[in-house]
Design an enzyme around this catalytic site. Structure first.
Site, short mmCIF file in Angstrom:
data_model
loop_
_atom_site.label_atom_id
_atom_site.label_comp_id
_atom_site.label_asym_id
_atom_site.label_seq_id
_atom_site.Cartn_x
_atom_site.Cartn_y
_atom_site.Cartn_z
N HIS A 1 0.81 -1.21 0.00
CA HIS A 1 0.00 0.00 0.00
C HIS A 1 0.85 1.27 0.00
O HIS A 1 0.35 2.36 -0.31
CB HIS A 1 -0.98 0.01 1.20
CG HIS A 1 -0.35 0.27 2.53
ND1 HIS A 1 -0.03 -0.73 3.43
CD2 HIS A 1 -0.01 1.44 3.15
CE1 HIS A 1 0.49 -0.21 4.52
NE2 HIS A 1 0.50 1.11 4.38
N ASP B 1 -0.09 -7.58 1.34
CA ASP B 1 0.36 -6.19 1.49
C ASP B 1 1.89 -6.10 1.50
O ASP B 1 2.49 -5.42 2.32
CB ASP B 1 -0.21 -5.56 2.76
CG ASP B 1 -0.08 -4.04 2.75
OD1 ASP B 1 0.10 -3.46 1.66
OD2 ASP B 1 -0.12 -3.43 3.84
N SER C 1 4.83 2.06 8.04
CA SER C 1 4.46 0.91 7.22
C SER C 1 5.63 0.45 6.35
O SER C 1 6.28 1.26 5.68
CB SER C 1 3.28 1.27 6.32
OG SER C 1 2.12 1.51 7.08
#
Length: 312
Positions: free
Chosen positions: A155, A185, A264
């Site tokens: 993402h 992801d 992230s």
């Protein structure tokens, strides 16, 4: 038969009118006087020999004493010391702990991967100006191979037309996506160039983790960093559903080390400095999208499969 006297062949006269030194005459006179007084020349010679012998013995004994003293000093200096006992070692360790400021376990763990953590910036074409790239996302990545291969979240780079990597030394490079697994992801990036002294992170196994174990998250929250936060494993084999409901992840590590947007794709490491997971999501029931104490990471085993790494 009468023996003739033998005289010196020297031409120097030896009578009363001799010019021999006065000291020689005195010596002769002294010798004559000694004979006249009853002292035997032979006895005097024996006395001198005995005296010489006593001097030799004294010197010998003195030398022997010095040698013995040196031997004792040598044994004192070079004799093996007694072996250290566990009590000695414990006392030394305790003294060090009391007198030295040692780095924390989390600081040492973070230092072991600091050279492998990178800032990932994603860009899209500005709809108002096609010639300008606009930043669309910021995240973190971790170098896992000597060739600069980077692991991050899908993402973070989704929809990007340009990716920029900033390494630990401040150098930059564009990168391309070489593999992606949106269902997990995960994405794999390859930079165009890397620093000469780039060192990949050491990968560990999440199978050894237990709730309560210490972990450290390293990344760029809101682009600030690299930043370090520490906490513990809160749980294992967790599930997470994205706020829009389009993605569901399972087998995750739950942790409470602070993580925010920008973390992230960064590494979650154990106290040995090994990467055991990739930070993937945070749980916040509100719209704030900030950390409230619950974070999730994909296990390194699952992430490794995305780049074809052998199973642990």
């Amino acid at each position: 038969m009468k023996r003739e006297a033998v005289f010196s062949k020297s031409t120097r006269p030896v009578g009363p009118s001799s010019t021999a030194p006065a000291a020689l005459n005195a010596s002769v006179a002294g010798a004559t006087s000694s004979v006249e007084n009853g002292a035997s020349p032979i006895r005097s010679s024996r006395f001198s020999q005995k005296r010489w012998r006593w001097d030799f013995i004294a010197v010998f004994l003195l030398g022997a004493l010095v040698s013995l003293g040196g031997l004792g000093l040598s044994q004192t200096l070079f004799s093996p010391r007694p072996a250290l006992t566990q009590k000695d070692i414990d006392a030394a360790v305790l003294h060090t702990l009391q007198t030295k400021d040692l780095p924390s376990a989390s600081a040492k763990a973070a230092a072991s991967v600091q050279g492998a953590v990178v800032l990932v910036q994603a860009y899209v074409t500005d709809p108002k100006n096609k010639d300008v790239d606009k930043e669309s996302g910021v995240g973190t990545g971790v170098v896992i191979k000597d060739d600069g291969t980077i692991l991050t979240n899908f993402h973070v780079i989704s929809g990007a037309v340009k990716l920029k990597i900033t390494f630990f030394d401040g150098s930059h490079s564009e990168a391309r996506v070489v593999a992606a697994q949106p269902e997990k992801d995960l994405a794999v990036l390859k930079p165009q160039k890397i620093p000469d002294d780039l060192e990949p992170a050491i990968l560990g196994s999440s199978q050894q983790l237990l709730p309560g174990d210490g972990v450290v998250a390293v990344g760029f929250p809101f682009g600030i960093g690299p930043s370090v936060s520490s906490g513990v494993v809160s749980g294992l084999n967790r599930q997470f559903r994205s706020p829009d409901g389009n993605q569901e992840l399972s087998g995750l590590i739950q942790f409470d080390a602070a993580a925010n947007p920008g973390n992230s794709g960064g590494p979650l490491i154990n106290m040995s400095g090994e990467v055991v997971g990739i930070v993937t999501a945070i749980l916040n029931p509100t719209s704030a999208r900030t950390f409230i104490g619950i974070g999730f990471a994909t296990t390194i085993e699952s992430a490794g499969a995305a780049v074809g790494l052998p199973p642990f």
